[in-house]
Design an enzyme around this catalytic site. Structure first.
Site, PDB file in Angstrom:
ATOM      1  N   ASN A   1      49.728 -15.003 -15.315  1.00 20.70           N
ATOM      2  CA  ASN A   1      48.527 -14.267 -14.947  1.00 20.70           C
ATOM      3  C   ASN A   1      47.407 -14.484 -15.970  1.00 20.70           C
ATOM      4  O   ASN A   1      46.482 -15.257 -15.732  1.00 20.70           O
ATOM      5  CB  ASN A   1      48.867 -12.779 -14.795  1.00 20.70           C
ATOM      6  CG  ASN A   1      47.726 -11.983 -14.185  1.00 20.70           C
ATOM      7  OD1 ASN A   1      46.602 -12.448 -14.105  1.00 20.70           O
ATOM      8  ND2 ASN A   1      48.023 -10.766 -13.748  1.00 20.70           N
ATOM      9  N   ASP A   2      47.522 -13.841 -17.128  1.00 17.99           N
ATOM     10  CA  ASP A   2      46.413 -13.896 -18.088  1.00 17.99           C
ATOM     11  C   ASP A   2      46.093 -15.318 -18.552  1.00 17.99           C
ATOM     12  O   ASP A   2      44.935 -15.631 -18.835  1.00 17.99           O
ATOM     13  CB  ASP A   2      46.732 -13.018 -19.309  1.00 17.99           C
ATOM     14  CG  ASP A   2      46.816 -11.541 -18.933  1.00 17.99           C
ATOM     15  OD1 ASP A   2      46.190 -11.156 -17.932  1.00 17.99           O
ATOM     16  OD2 ASP A   2      47.506 -10.783 -19.645  1.00 17.99           O
ATOM     17  N   ILE A   3      47.100 -16.193 -18.613  1.00 22.61           N
ATOM     18  CA  ILE A   3      46.871 -17.544 -19.145  1.00 22.61           C
ATOM     19  C   ILE A   3      46.115 -18.444 -18.173  1.00 22.61           C
ATOM     20  O   ILE A   3      45.769 -19.576 -18.500  1.00 22.61           O
ATOM     21  CB  ILE A   3      48.186 -18.235 -19.559  1.00 22.61           C
ATOM     22  CG1 ILE A   3      49.126 -18.344 -18.364  1.00 22.61           C
ATOM     23  CG2 ILE A   3      48.838 -17.510 -20.719  1.00 22.61           C
ATOM     24  CD1 ILE A   3      50.331 -19.242 -18.641  1.00 22.61           C
TER      25      ILE A   3
END
Lengths: 92, 464
Positions: free
Chosen positions: B390-392
Site C-alpha cells: 500500500n504505502d510503498i
C-alpha cells in the site's frame, strides 16, 4: 591505557572494514546478511565459555550457563538458517 | 592446554573467516561458501577456547552447549521463511542478554574475589555492555512480540512515556557513574540492567509494523556494539573485531532502510506512527472512482500484456502467496510476456524479506529489481500487479508535501498502462492515509485474499 588504545584501534579499523564490505551487499541478500550477523555477534559465546568453566560462585555459574546457552542458540540457528537461505539464491 | 599465542592466532583466523564471509555476500553465487567459512571460523574459535587453561570444569559448559545447540538446531529446522523477522528480533534480544550476562558474571567474580583494583577500561566497558545489551534485549523482545502477533503491530502509546524515559535515562547515567566510581557495589549493575531494559521496552512499544525493517537493522547493530563492549572489557580481539563488523553492518542497513522511507532514525524511534492531520479523506479520494474487477476481466487485460511487473508487499508474506505468484508469472511467461519483480527497500518487516520469500518460491534473483532500476522503465510496463502493498506505491509521497510519507521513494506503478491491485479492502496502510492509486483511471482493484486471488487469476488465464 596502552591496552585501551590498541583495543580501540582494532575496533575502529574493523568498523571501517564492516562499513566498506556491507555497502557492497545487494539488497537481495539483506535478510541472510542479518541472520549471519546474528550468528557472528554470537561470538560472545567464547567469553561465556571461559566464564562458565572457571571455578566460581553458584550465581556466577548460573549466569554463565544461561549466557552459553543463549549464545549457542544464536550461533547455531544463525549459521544454519543463513546457509539454508543462501542455498535458495544459489539454485540457478 | 594451549599457549596464549596459539589461541590468539586461532582467533585471528576466525576473524579472517568472518571478514571473508561478509565480503562474499557481495554476490549470491559465492555467498553460501562464504557463510560456511564464517561458521568454520566460529567452530575454530570455540574449540580453542575450550582448551583455555582457565577452564577447570566442563559440566556447565557442556550443559549450556548441548541445550543451546539442541534448541538452535530445532529452531533452524522449524522456522518457516515467513517467520524470519521475528526470529532475528528474538536473536537480537538474546545477543543483548548474552553481553549483559558476560559482563555481570565477570563483575560478580571480581567482587567475590575482592579484587580491589579493577581497571577503568574493564568497568566502563561492563557498564556499556549492561546499557546497550539491556536496551537491545528489551526492545528486541517487544519487536519479537509484535512480529509474532503477541502484541499489536500498531503503535502502542503510553501516556507520560516521555517523562518516564527521561527519568530512566537519568537513572542509567547516575547508576553507570556510580558503578564506575565504586565497582564493588555490584548490585547497581542489576539496577542499571532494569533501567536500560525498561528503556528498550518503552522504545519498542510505539514502533509500527512498517518501521520494523529500520528497528531490526538497528538492533542488529546494537548487538554488535554490545559484543564489542565485552571485547573491550576482557579484552579480546575476536570479540572486538566481530562486534565492530556486526555493529557497522547494522548501521549500513539502518541507513539504507531510513533512506527507503525518507525518514531519519530519530524520527522513526521517537515519532513513530505520529499522524499528521490534513490531506484528503478516504471518501474524497475513493468516492465513485474505484473500479473493481473480476478474475476473468483481469485475465483479459493480462492476455495481451508483453511486460508485466509484480510488486510484492507484506500482504503477500501474510497470505503465503509467493508460490502462487510464481505460478502466475510462469504462466504469463509461457504466453510470451516478460515478468519482473519490483522490490521496495522497506517492503515487508525486515530488509530483504521479499527477496527471500520469492527465492523460496524458485524465483531467480536476476528477476528481482530494485526501485532505482525499475522506476525509470515504468512507462513501458503493460501491467503492474500490486500484491498486498500500500504505502510503498502511494503517489501522495510524490505529490503531497504535507503527507506523512512525503518524499518517501515509491515504486511508480501509476505510470504503467494498467495497474492491478490485489488487496482485501480499501483499508489504509500504517501511514493511515488513503491511496489515490486505488482510484486511478488505469487501476483495477481485485478485492480478495492474496493467495486465493492469484489462484483464481491463474485459473481464469488458463481458461481464456
Amino acid at each position: 591505557m596502552d591496552s585501551f588504545v590498541s583495543a580501540l584501534t582494532i575496533f575502529v579499523l574493523a568498523s571501517y572494514l564492516g562499513l566498506e564490505l556491507i555497502t557492497k551487499v545487494p539488497p537481495t541478500l539483506h535478510t541472510p546478511l542479518m541472520s549471519g550477523a546474528n550468528a557472528v555477534s554470537g561470538v560472545t559465546l567464547i567469553a561465556a565459555i571461559v566464564m562458565a568453566g572457571e571455578r566460581h560462585s553458584p550465581l556466577t555459574s548460573a549466569l554463565a550457563f544461561v549466557a552459553v546457552m543463549l549464545a549457542t542458540i544464536n550461533v547455531v540457528s544463525g549459521f544454519m538458517i543463513t546457509h539454508r537461505m543462501l542455498r535458495l539464491f544459489k539454485r540457478r | 592446554m594451549l599457549p596464549r599465542y596459539v589461541t590468539d592466532l586461532a582467533y585471528l583466523l576466525a576473524a579472517a573467516g568472518f571478514v571473508y564471509g561478509l565480503q562474499s555476500q557481495a554476490h549470491p553465487r559465492g555467498a553460501q561458501r562464504g557463510s560456511l567459512l564464517g561458521a568454520i571460523g566460529m567452530l575454530l574459535a570455540v574449540v580453542v577456547t575450550l582448551l583455555d587453561k582457565r577452564i577447570v570444569d566442563y559440566t556447565t559448559i557442556a550443559a549450556g552447549l548441548a541445550l543451546g545447540g539442541a534448541i538452535g538446531v530445532g529452531v533452524a529446522l522449524r522456522t518457516p521463511v515467513t517467520a524470519l523477522p521475528q526470529l532475528v528480533a528474538l536473536r537480537n534480544a538474546f545477543g543483548g542478554a548474552v553481553a549483559v550476562l558476560v559482563a555481570g558474571a565477570a563483575l560478580l567474580e571480581l567482587v567475590h574475589r575482592q579484587h580491589a583494583a579493577t581497571s577503568p577500561q574493564f568497568i566502563v566497558a561492563s557498564v556499556a555492555a549492561d546499557l546497550i545489551g539491556g536496551a537491545t534485549c528489551g526492545a528486541g523482545l517487544v519487536a519479537f512480540a509484535k512480529l509474532q502477533g503477541m502484541l499489536s503491530d500498531a503503535p502502542i502509546r503510553i501516556p507520560g512515556v516521555r517523562a518516564l524515559q527521561g527519568l530512566l535515562l537519568l537513572a542509567c547515567v547516575v547508576l553507570g557513574a556510580l558503578l564506575v566510581a565504586r565497582p564493588e557495589q555490584a548490585a547497581r549493575f542489576w539496577l542499571l540492567l532494569a533501567a536500560s531494559g525498561l528503556l528498550g521496552v518503552l522504545a519498542g512499544l510505539p514502533i509500527s509494523g512498517a518501521d520494523m525493517p529500520v528497528v531490526i537493522a538497528l538492533l542488529t547493530s546494537l548487538t554488535g556494539l554490545a559484543a564489542a563492549a565485552n571485547g573491550f572489557m576482557l579484552p579480546n580481539t575476536l570479540l572486538l573485531i566481530s562486534g565492530a563488523l556486526v555493529g557497522s553492518s547494522g548501521i549500513v542497513l539502518t541507513r539504507i532502510m531510513c533512506r527507503g522511507m525518507n525518514r531519519s532514525i530519530g524520527d522513526v524511534l521517537f515519532h513513530s506512527g505520529v499522524m499528521v492531520a490534513g490531506g484528503p479523506s478516504a471518501d474524497e479520494v475513493y468516492a465513485g472512482k474505484v473500479k473493481s474487477a473480476t478474475a476473468e476481466e483481469i485475465a483479459m487485460v493480462l492476455d495481451g500484456a508483453r511486460r508485466v511487473v509484480i510488486v510484492p508487499g507484506y500482504g503477500m508474506a501474510v497470505a503465503q502467496a509467493q508460490h502462487a505468484v510464481r505460478d502466475l508469472a510462469h504462466e504469463l511467461e509461457r504466453r510470451g510476456a516478460t515478468v519482473e519483480y519490483a522490490i521496495h527497500p522497506v517492503a515487508g518487516r525486515m530488509p530483504g524479506q521479499m527477496n527471500v520469500l520469492l527465492a523460496e518460491a524458485d524465483v531467480p534473483y536476476e528477476k528481482m529489481k530494485e526501485l532505482e532500476t525499475i522506476n525509470p522503465t515504468m512507462d513501458d510496463v503493460d501491467v503492474a500487479i500490486v500484491i498486498g502493498a500500500n504505502d510503498i506505491v502511494n503517489p501522495l509521497a510524490r505529490t503531497d508535501p504535507q503527507s506523512p510519507i512525503a518524499g518517501m521513494p515509491i515504486l511508480d506503478v501509476d505510470r504503467a498502462r494498467t495497474v492491478i491491485v490485489v488487496k482485501r479492502s480499501l483499508s489504509p496502510g500504517f501511514a493511515g492515509i488513503p491511496n489515490p492509486l486505488f482510484a486511478g483511471e488505469r487501476t483495477l482493484m481485485f478485492f480478495a485474499d492474496g493467495k486465493q486471488a492469484i489462484l483464481d487469476l491463474l485459473a481464469a488465464i488458463k481458461e481464456a
